[in-house]
Design a protein around this motif. Sequence first.
Motif, PDB file in Angstrom:
ATOM      1  N   UNK A  14       0.809  -1.222   0.000  1.00 48.22           N
ATOM      2  CA  UNK A  14       0.000   0.000   0.000  1.00 48.22           C
ATOM      3  C   UNK A  14       0.845   1.277   0.000  1.00 48.22           C
ATOM      4  N   UNK A  15       2.132   1.150   0.242  1.00 47.93           N
ATOM      5  CA  UNK A  15       3.012   2.325   0.292  1.00 47.93           C
ATOM      6  C   UNK A  15       3.065   3.018  -1.070  1.00 47.93           C
ATOM      7  N   UNK A  16       3.110   2.249  -2.135  1.00 45.72           N
ATOM      8  CA  UNK A  16       3.165   2.832  -3.495  1.00 45.72           C
ATOM      9  C   UNK A  16       1.931   3.690  -3.756  1.00 45.72           C
ATOM     10  N   UNK A  17       0.770   3.209  -3.351  1.00 48.50           N
ATOM     11  CA  UNK A  17      -0.467   3.979  -3.537  1.00 48.50           C
ATOM     12  C   UNK A  17      -0.402   5.286  -2.764  1.00 48.50           C
ATOM     13  N   UNK A  18       0.092   5.227  -1.531  1.00 45.76           N
ATOM     14  CA  UNK A  18       0.220   6.445  -0.713  1.00 45.76           C
ATOM     15  C   UNK A  18       1.150   7.446  -1.407  1.00 45.76           C
ATOM     16  N   UNK A  19       2.251   6.964  -1.987  1.00 48.03           N
ATOM     17  CA  UNK A  19       3.181   7.850  -2.703  1.00 48.03           C
ATOM     18  C   UNK A  19       2.505   8.525  -3.885  1.00 48.03           C
ATOM     19  N   UNK A  20       1.759   7.757  -4.657  1.00 50.03           N
ATOM     20  CA  UNK A  20       1.090   8.298  -5.844  1.00 50.03           C
ATOM     21  C   UNK A  20       0.034   9.334  -5.469  1.00 50.03           C
ATOM     22  N   UNK A  21      -0.763   9.038  -4.441  1.00 47.42           N
ATOM     23  CA  UNK A  21      -1.793   9.978  -3.996  1.00 47.42           C
ATOM     24  C   UNK A  21      -1.134  11.258  -3.483  1.00 47.42           C
ATOM     25  N   UNK A  22      -0.075  11.119  -2.682  1.00 42.86           N
ATOM     26  CA  UNK A  22       0.614  12.290  -2.130  1.00 42.86           C
ATOM     27  C   UNK A  22       1.168  13.175  -3.242  1.00 42.86           C
ATOM     28  N   UNK A  23       1.770  12.573  -4.254  1.00 38.94           N
ATOM     29  CA  UNK A  23       2.334  13.360  -5.358  1.00 38.94           C
ATOM     30  C   UNK A  23       1.236  14.080  -6.138  1.00 38.94           C
ATOM     31  N   UNK A  24       0.104  13.403  -6.363  1.00 39.81           N
ATOM     32  CA  UNK A  24      -0.996  14.025  -7.104  1.00 39.81           C
ATOM     33  C   UNK A  24      -1.575  15.213  -6.333  1.00 39.81           C
ATOM     34  N   UNK A  25      -1.773  15.042  -5.027  1.00 36.26           N
ATOM     35  CA  UNK A  25      -2.333  16.131  -4.215  1.00 36.26           C
ATOM     36  C   UNK A  25      -1.312  17.268  -4.095  1.00 36.26           C
ATOM     37  N   UNK A  26      -0.029  16.932  -3.961  1.00 29.12           N
ATOM     38  CA  UNK A  26       1.017  17.958  -3.878  1.00 29.12           C
ATOM     39  C   UNK A  26       1.059  18.792  -5.159  1.00 29.12           C
ATOM     40  N   UNK A  27       0.956  18.126  -6.297  1.00 26.29           N
ATOM     41  CA  UNK A  27       0.947  18.833  -7.584  1.00 26.29           C
ATOM     42  C   UNK A  27      -0.237  19.797  -7.638  1.00 26.29           C
ATOM     43  N   UNK A  28      -1.415  19.315  -7.272  1.00 27.94           N
ATOM     44  CA  UNK A  28      -2.614  20.155  -7.295  1.00 27.94           C
ATOM     45  C   UNK A  28      -2.492  21.330  -6.313  1.00 27.94           C
ATOM     46  N   UNK A  29      -1.783  21.113  -5.195  1.00 28.72           N
ATOM     47  CA  UNK A  29      -1.618  22.157  -4.180  1.00 28.72           C
ATOM     48  C   UNK A  29      -0.641  23.245  -4.609  1.00 28.72           C
ATOM     49  N   UNK A  30       0.168  22.976  -5.655  1.00 30.52           N
ATOM     50  CA  UNK A  30       1.107  23.984  -6.138  1.00 30.52           C
ATOM     51  C   UNK A  30       2.552  23.736  -5.749  1.00 30.52           C
ATOM     52  N   UNK A  31       2.877  22.510  -5.308  1.00 31.45           N
ATOM     53  CA  UNK A  31       4.273  22.177  -5.025  1.00 31.45           C
ATOM     54  C   UNK A  31       5.012  22.136  -6.358  1.00 31.45           C
ATOM     55  N   UNK A  32       6.199  22.715  -6.396  1.00 34.85           N
ATOM     56  CA  UNK A  32       7.004  22.802  -7.615  1.00 34.85           C
ATOM     57  C   UNK A  32       7.239  21.407  -8.205  1.00 34.85           C
ATOM     58  N   UNK A  33       7.078  21.294  -9.519  1.00 36.77           N
ATOM     59  CA  UNK A  33       7.284  20.016 -10.227  1.00 36.77           C
ATOM     60  C   UNK A  33       8.629  19.384  -9.901  1.00 36.77           C
TER      61      UNK A  33
END
Length: 144
Positions: A14-33
């Motif tokens: 389940x760690x991989x899923x958590x990583x993917x979700x975190x990256x998607x939400x971070x991108x939407x929040x405006x974290x630099x690519x």
Amino acid sequence: MATVELRFSALPEHVRTARLVAAAVARRAGVDEAVLDEVRLAVGEACSRAVGLHQIGGISAPVKVLLIEEEKQFSIEVGDEAPHAVAGGGVGAGPGDPDGEADEDEMGLAVISGLVDDVEVSAGEHGGLIKMTWPTTPPPTILV
């Protein structure tokens, strides 16, 4: 402030899923690519650490991840429910640690600290929390 909460069984897959979700939400929040790989790696490390602590301690509670979007920053909190022994200022895997899990735990924390400038680690008898924060840039204003 927007918050996404993710809970998952303490299983490595389940760690991989958590990583993917975190990256998607971070991108939407405006974290630099350019920082998104660091977000993925840090979240993966923090979640793997929590999963390991739950498995070692025989804890069936889920690992909890909060993705918090604020005005100028994005934070991720990874929480575990494993009791932590605090000795010499460091956080260990538990009392009487014959298998060296505390060394592995310290290594994981060192990796996270190397990836994230703003990290807070807290731990006690009822569990631990790693809070990682990144700055965000607001979306550009389009003038018409």
